[in-house]
Design a protein around this motif. Structure first.
Motif, mmCIF file in Angstrom:
data_model
loop_
_atom_site.group_PDB
_atom_site.id
_atom_site.type_symbol
_atom_site.label_atom_id
_atom_site.label_comp_id
_atom_site.label_asym_id
_atom_site.label_seq_id
_atom_site.Cartn_x
_atom_site.Cartn_y
_atom_site.Cartn_z
ATOM 1 N N GLY A 86 33.755 -36.487 -4.671
ATOM 2 C CA GLY A 86 32.770 -36.107 -5.675
ATOM 3 C C GLY A 86 32.834 -37.042 -6.870
ATOM 4 N N ASP A 87 31.856 -36.908 -7.743
ATOM 5 C CA ASP A 87 31.838 -37.738 -8.939
ATOM 6 C C ASP A 87 32.777 -37.177 -10.002
ATOM 7 N N GLY A 88 32.949 -37.923 -11.079
ATOM 8 C CA GLY A 88 33.861 -37.531 -12.148
ATOM 9 C C GLY A 88 33.458 -36.251 -12.840
ATOM 10 N N GLN A 89 32.157 -36.039 -12.982
ATOM 11 C CA GLN A 89 31.686 -34.831 -13.655
ATOM 12 C C GLN A 89 32.018 -33.587 -12.820
ATOM 13 N N ARG A 90 31.874 -33.707 -11.513
ATOM 14 C CA ARG A 90 32.200 -32.587 -10.633
ATOM 15 C C ARG A 90 33.692 -32.298 -10.664
ATOM 16 N N ARG A 91 34.514 -33.359 -10.621
ATOM 17 C CA ARG A 91 35.963 -33.171 -10.711
ATOM 18 C C ARG A 91 36.350 -32.535 -12.039
ATOM 19 N N ALA A 92 35.672 -32.925 -13.117
ATOM 20 C CA ALA A 92 35.954 -32.354 -14.434
ATOM 21 C C ALA A 92 35.678 -30.856 -14.427
ATOM 22 N N ALA A 93 34.570 -30.479 -13.836
ATOM 23 C CA ALA A 93 34.225 -29.052 -13.766
ATOM 24 C C ALA A 93 35.230 -28.293 -12.907
ATOM 25 N N LEU A 94 35.674 -28.912 -11.821
ATOM 26 C CA LEU A 94 36.662 -28.265 -10.953
ATOM 27 C C LEU A 94 38.004 -28.104 -11.665
ATOM 28 N N HIS A 95 38.418 -29.131 -12.415
ATOM 29 C CA HIS A 95 39.676 -29.025 -13.162
ATOM 30 C C HIS A 95 39.573 -27.941 -14.233
#
Length: 142
Positions: A86-95
Motif C-alpha cells: 500500500g501507499d504511505g498514506q494507507r500505512r499511516a492510517a493503519l499505524h
C-alpha cells in the motif's frame, strides 16, 4: 389518599427470575472484550504485514495470535491474507488504527490485571507510535 399497588411491578417480576438467561462474570466479560481488541489489532497487524513486511510485525502477529487463542479458550483467531503493498498514506492510517486498538487493549488488560496482554499492548503502542514518527508521510497524516 393513595391506593396500594395491587399487581407486581414489571421490574420485580423480570429481576426475580434471572436463571432464564446466562450470566457472565466481570472477568469473563473483560476476557471477551480484551480478546476482541487484540483480534482487531491482529487484523490490522496482518494488513500492515501485507503492505510492508517486517520481522517485527511477524513476531507481533504471532504473539497477538497466541494471546487471542489463550483468551478464547484455545480457539485460534481468523487471520487476514496478505494484501499487495500500500501507499504511505494507507500505512499511516493503519499505524494510527493499530495504535488506537493497542491503547484500548492496554486499558482492558490493565483493568483485568493481565500482565502479559498489557505488556504486549504497550509494546505495540510504542512500535506504532515510533513507526508514525519515523516517516514524514506518517506524521503528516496524523
Amino acid at each position: 389518599m393513595y391506593e396500594p399497588i395491587r399487581t407486581k411491578s414489571v421490574h420485580s417480576t423480570m429481576a426475580g427470575n434471572t436463571s432464564d438467561f446466562p450470566h457472565r462474570s466481570r472477568e469473563e466479560e473483560l476476557d471477551i472484550q480484551l480478546a476482541g481488541h487484540l483480534a482487531a489489532l491482529l487484523a490490522v497487524t496482518d494488513e500492515l504485514r501485507g503492505t510492508a513486511p517486517s520481522a517485527d510485525l511477524d513476531a507481533a502477529a504471532e504473539r497477538l495470535s497466541q494471546q487471542v487463542t489463550r483468551l478464547r479458550a484455545g480457539h485460534a483467531p481468523v487471520r487476514a491474507a496478505a494484501n499487495a503493498a500500500g501507499d504511505g498514506q494507507r500505512r499511516a492510517a493503519l499505524h494510527e488504527r493499530a495504535h488506537t486498538l493497542a491503547g484500548r487493549a492496554l486499558v482492558v488488560a490493565a483493568s483485568r490485571a493481565d500482565t502479559a496482554a498489557a505488556i504486549l499492548a504497550a509494546e505495540r503502542m510504542d512500535a506504532h507510535a515510533a513507526a508514525s514518527a519515523q516517516r514524514p508521510e506518517l506524521s503528516a497524516a496524523g
